[in-house]
Design a protein around this motif. Structure first.
Motif, PDB file in Angstrom:
ATOM      1  N   ALA A   1       0.851  -1.194   0.000  1.00  0.00           N
ATOM      2  CA  ALA A   1       0.000   0.000   0.000  1.00  0.00           C
ATOM      3  C   ALA A   1       0.883   1.239   0.000  1.00  0.00           C
ATOM      4  CB  ALA A   1      -0.922   0.008   1.211  1.00  0.00           C
ATOM      5  N   THR A   2       0.274   2.370  -0.282  1.00  0.00           N
ATOM      6  CA  THR A   2       1.025   3.627  -0.204  1.00  0.00           C
ATOM      7  C   THR A   2       1.221   3.990   1.268  1.00  0.00           C
ATOM      8  OG1 THR A   2      -0.986   4.983  -0.257  1.00  0.00           O
ATOM      9  CG2 THR A   2       0.035   4.421  -2.389  1.00  0.00           C
ATOM     10  N   HIS A   3       2.151   4.893   1.524  1.00  0.00           N
ATOM     11  CA  HIS A   3       2.385   5.351   2.894  1.00  0.00           C
ATOM     12  C   HIS A   3       1.109   5.963   3.477  1.00  0.00           C
ATOM     13  CE1 HIS A   3       6.614   4.831   1.829  1.00  0.00           C
ATOM     14  NE2 HIS A   3       6.920   4.998   3.109  1.00  0.00           N
ATOM     15  N   LEU A   4       0.374   6.704   2.642  1.00  0.00           N
ATOM     16  CA  LEU A   4      -0.847   7.354   3.123  1.00  0.00           C
ATOM     17  C   LEU A   4      -1.911   6.321   3.482  1.00  0.00           C
ATOM     18  CD1 LEU A   4      -2.487   9.907   3.652  1.00  0.00           C
ATOM     19  CD2 LEU A   4      -3.168   9.895   1.234  1.00  0.00           C
ATOM     20  N   ALA A   5      -2.115   5.335   2.593  1.00  0.00           N
ATOM     21  CA  ALA A   5      -3.117   4.294   2.863  1.00  0.00           C
ATOM     22  C   ALA A   5      -2.742   3.484   4.106  1.00  0.00           C
ATOM     23  CB  ALA A   5      -3.246   3.373   1.647  1.00  0.00           C
ATOM     24  N   CYS A   6      -1.451   3.226   4.269  1.00  0.00           N
ATOM     25  CA  CYS A   6      -0.983   2.482   5.439  1.00  0.00           C
ATOM     26  C   CYS A   6      -1.223   3.282   6.712  1.00  0.00           C
ATOM     27  CB  CYS A   6       0.502   2.162   5.279  1.00  0.00           C
ATOM     28  SG  CYS A   6       1.113   0.945   6.473  1.00  0.00           S
ATOM     29  N   ASN A   7      -1.030   4.575   6.639  1.00  0.00           N
ATOM     30  CA  ASN A   7      -1.271   5.440   7.799  1.00  0.00           C
ATOM     31  C   ASN A   7      -2.753   5.469   8.153  1.00  0.00           C
ATOM     32  OD1 ASN A   7      -0.927   7.238   9.860  1.00  0.00           O
ATOM     33  ND2 ASN A   7       0.031   8.829   8.634  1.00  0.00           N
ATOM     34  N   VAL A   8      -3.620   5.468   7.143  1.00  0.00           N
ATOM     35  CA  VAL A   8      -5.067   5.466   7.385  1.00  0.00           C
ATOM     36  C   VAL A   8      -5.483   4.152   8.060  1.00  0.00           C
ATOM     37  CG1 VAL A   8      -7.334   5.433   6.274  1.00  0.00           C
ATOM     38  CG2 VAL A   8      -5.612   7.072   5.518  1.00  0.00           C
ATOM     39  N   LEU A   9      -4.963   3.031   7.559  1.00  0.00           N
ATOM     40  CA  LEU A   9      -5.242   1.731   8.186  1.00  0.00           C
ATOM     41  C   LEU A   9      -4.759   1.715   9.636  1.00  0.00           C
ATOM     42  CD1 LEU A   9      -4.359  -0.903   5.424  1.00  0.00           C
ATOM     43  CD2 LEU A   9      -6.579  -0.576   6.516  1.00  0.00           C
ATOM     44  N   SER A  10      -3.583   2.277   9.855  1.00  0.00           N
ATOM     45  CA  SER A  10      -3.019   2.339  11.199  1.00  0.00           C
ATOM     46  C   SER A  10      -3.898   3.177  12.124  1.00  0.00           C
ATOM     47  CB  SER A  10      -1.605   2.927  11.149  1.00  0.00           C
ATOM     48  OG  SER A  10      -1.067   3.060  12.440  1.00  0.00           O
ATOM     49  N   PHE A  11      -4.461   4.261  11.592  1.00  0.00           N
ATOM     50  CA  PHE A  11      -5.343   5.123  12.395  1.00  0.00           C
ATOM     51  C   PHE A  11      -6.555   4.343  12.887  1.00  0.00           C
ATOM     52  CE2 PHE A  11      -9.215   7.663  12.522  1.00  0.00           C
ATOM     53  CZ  PHE A  11      -8.894   8.603  13.494  1.00  0.00           C
TER      54      PHE A  11
ATOM     55  N   LEU B   1       2.500  10.885  14.304  1.00  0.00           N
ATOM     56  CA  LEU B   1       3.843  10.372  14.573  1.00  0.00           C
ATOM     57  C   LEU B   1       4.296   9.346  13.543  1.00  0.00           C
ATOM     58  CD1 LEU B   1       3.635  10.028  18.454  1.00  0.00           C
ATOM     59  CD2 LEU B   1       4.905  11.734  17.147  1.00  0.00           C
ATOM     60  N   VAL B   2       3.343   8.726  12.834  1.00  0.00           N
ATOM     61  CA  VAL B   2       3.723   7.844  11.727  1.00  0.00           C
ATOM     62  C   VAL B   2       4.427   8.663  10.652  1.00  0.00           C
ATOM     63  CG1 VAL B   2       2.833   6.415   9.838  1.00  0.00           C
ATOM     64  CG2 VAL B   2       1.949   6.109  12.143  1.00  0.00           C
ATOM     65  N   GLY B   3       3.957   9.893  10.456  1.00  0.00           N
ATOM     66  CA  GLY B   3       4.581  10.789   9.483  1.00  0.00           C
ATOM     67  C   GLY B   3       3.906  10.718   8.125  1.00  0.00           C
ATOM     68  N   ALA B   4       4.115  11.739   7.332  1.00  0.00           N
ATOM     69  CA  ALA B   4       3.508  11.829   5.998  1.00  0.00           C
ATOM     70  C   ALA B   4       4.572  11.930   4.905  1.00  0.00           C
ATOM     71  CB  ALA B   4       2.577  13.041   5.943  1.00  0.00           C
ATOM     72  N   ASP B   5       5.800  11.517   5.211  1.00  0.00           N
ATOM     73  CA  ASP B   5       6.871  11.577   4.207  1.00  0.00           C
ATOM     74  C   ASP B   5       6.605  10.571   3.094  1.00  0.00           C
ATOM     75  OD1 ASP B   5       8.316  13.468   5.741  1.00  0.00           O
ATOM     76  OD2 ASP B   5       9.098  11.846   6.983  1.00  0.00           O
ATOM     77  N   ASN B   6       6.806  11.027   1.864  1.00  0.00           N
ATOM     78  CA  ASN B   6       6.640  10.150   0.692  1.00  0.00           C
ATOM     79  C   ASN B   6       5.297   9.416   0.710  1.00  0.00           C
ATOM     80  OD1 ASN B   6       9.298  10.815  -0.140  1.00  0.00           O
ATOM     81  ND2 ASN B   6      10.122   9.225   1.205  1.00  0.00           N
ATOM     82  N   TYR B   7       4.228  10.165   1.018  1.00  0.00           N
ATOM     83  CA  TYR B   7       2.915   9.565   1.203  1.00  0.00           C
ATOM     84  C   TYR B   7       2.404   8.837  -0.038  1.00  0.00           C
ATOM     85  CZ  TYR B   7       1.211  13.596  -1.427  1.00  0.00           C
ATOM     86  OH  TYR B   7       0.994  14.536  -2.414  1.00  0.00           O
TER      87      TYR B   7
END
Length: 336
Positions: free
Chosen positions: A107-117, A176-182
């Motif tokens: 997944a993309t970094h952004l999608a992974c962050n959303v799942l993590s949320f 804190l996960v960050g949005a770098d290279n989302y």
């Protein structure tokens, strides 16, 4: 910059299994063995724990809704356990991300962050919902004039407070996960590897450290207050005591592994395939605990257990009635 990291940019790291240079046959065999272990654990979880947890969760929802429609009232403890049940069902659905193991979800970094949320929302929500359940149980032993007792008499308000806390903590973790290279693809885990070290520290502190302290404090006060009739109290609320034990043990293991992963990040190391294997095992153990908690509620919480026994008894009566109806038919056909 593979395998190296800075304090605030973790997007350059990768899992040890994705960054191996085998130097011997032993290393290859050890890697294959670890991959087989995690694959078998995943299949065991999907085959046994997921169906058990979802069936138990659906039964609990049906029983609580049926009781509410019948009596037009729901006890505070039942409402909190209903909230806890919904949180764990969400956790089970999010656990389907482990189906790809020993590989990871792409997944993309952004999608992974959303799942993590959403995962963290369910994680914090279930943890604090259960603490609220313990607090409600504890305050039954105190006069209803205290401020806390009055607060727990309004469970909808308490549930709303828990939801707000869980949302704020999940949002903090997402930051804190960050949005770098989302927009870039990554190997996604519900606790992203590319999260900053502060992510794990916050999750351990607010997802295990503080709740465990509150849980132990509740039990100390409860045991001191109910010491003369402790056995009877445990028999009255067995589900709460069993779930609290399983939550503590499973989440302790999971959070210890989370802290170990933080130390690797701070040491600018990616660890070993064995460390990766244990972290994956801890994640699956956490999901198993969500499934087991629902089964414990269904089997040991009195309203659910009574309804379950009624269904079993009705099934037995129908089977007995059917067998009695079949006997005359057999004799009649023999006489002809």
């Amino acid at each position: 910059m593979e395998g190296r990291m800075t304090a605030h940019n973790m997007t350059g790291i990768s899992y040890p299994s994705k960054n191996l240079a085998f130097n011997s046959t032993e290393e290859i065999e050890a890697f294959i063995a670890s991959q087989n272990i995690i694959s078998r654990l995943m299949h065991c979880y999907i085959a046994f724990f997921v169906p058990s947890g979802l069936i138990a969760g659906i039964c609990i929802l049906i029983i609580f809704i049926k009781n509410y429609l019948q009596y037009k009232v729901i006890e505070n403890l039942d409402l909190l356990l209903l909230h806890f049940t919904i949180s764990n069902i969400i956790m089970i659905f999010l656990s389907f991300t482990v189906i790809t193991r020993p590989d990871y979800l792409n997944a993309t970094h952004l999608a992974c962050n959303v799942l993590s949320f959403f995962f963290n929302f369910g994680y914090f929500n279930s943890q604090y919902a259960f603490i609220l359940t313990l607090l409600t149980l504890l305050l039954k032993s105190f006069p209803p004039t205290t401020a806390l007792s009055k607060a727990t008499q309004r469970p909808i308000l308490c549930v709303g407070f828990v939801l707000i806390c869980a949302f704020c903590l999940s949002l903090t973790a997402a930051v804190l996960v960050g949005a770098d290279n989302y927009h870039l693809d990554t190997d996604c885990q519900l606790d992203p590897l590319f999260a900053r070290p502060e992510y794990e520290i916050v999750k351990f502190t607010f997802g295990f450290g503080i709740p465990s302290f509150l849980q132990i404090l509740c039990f100390i006060v409860l045991f001191a207050k109910e010491a003369p009739a402790l056995k009877q109290h445990i028999r009255t609320y067995p589900a709460v005591y069993i779930i609290s034990t399983s939550i503590f043990i499973c989440r302790l293991f999971y959070n210890v592994m989370i802290l170990f992963r933080t130390t690797f990040k701070l040491q600018k190391s990616i660890g070993t395939p064995k460390n990766e294997l244990v972290m994956n095992i801890a994640e699956i153990v956490l999901f198993c605990e969500s499934c087991a908690s629902l089964v414990f509620i269904l089997c040991f919480h009195k309203p659910c257990k009574d309804e379950l026994l009624k269904v079993i008894q009705n099934c037995r009566r129908k089977n007995t009635a059917n067998s009695h109806l079949e006997i005359p038919t057999t004799h009649e056909s023999g006489s002809q």
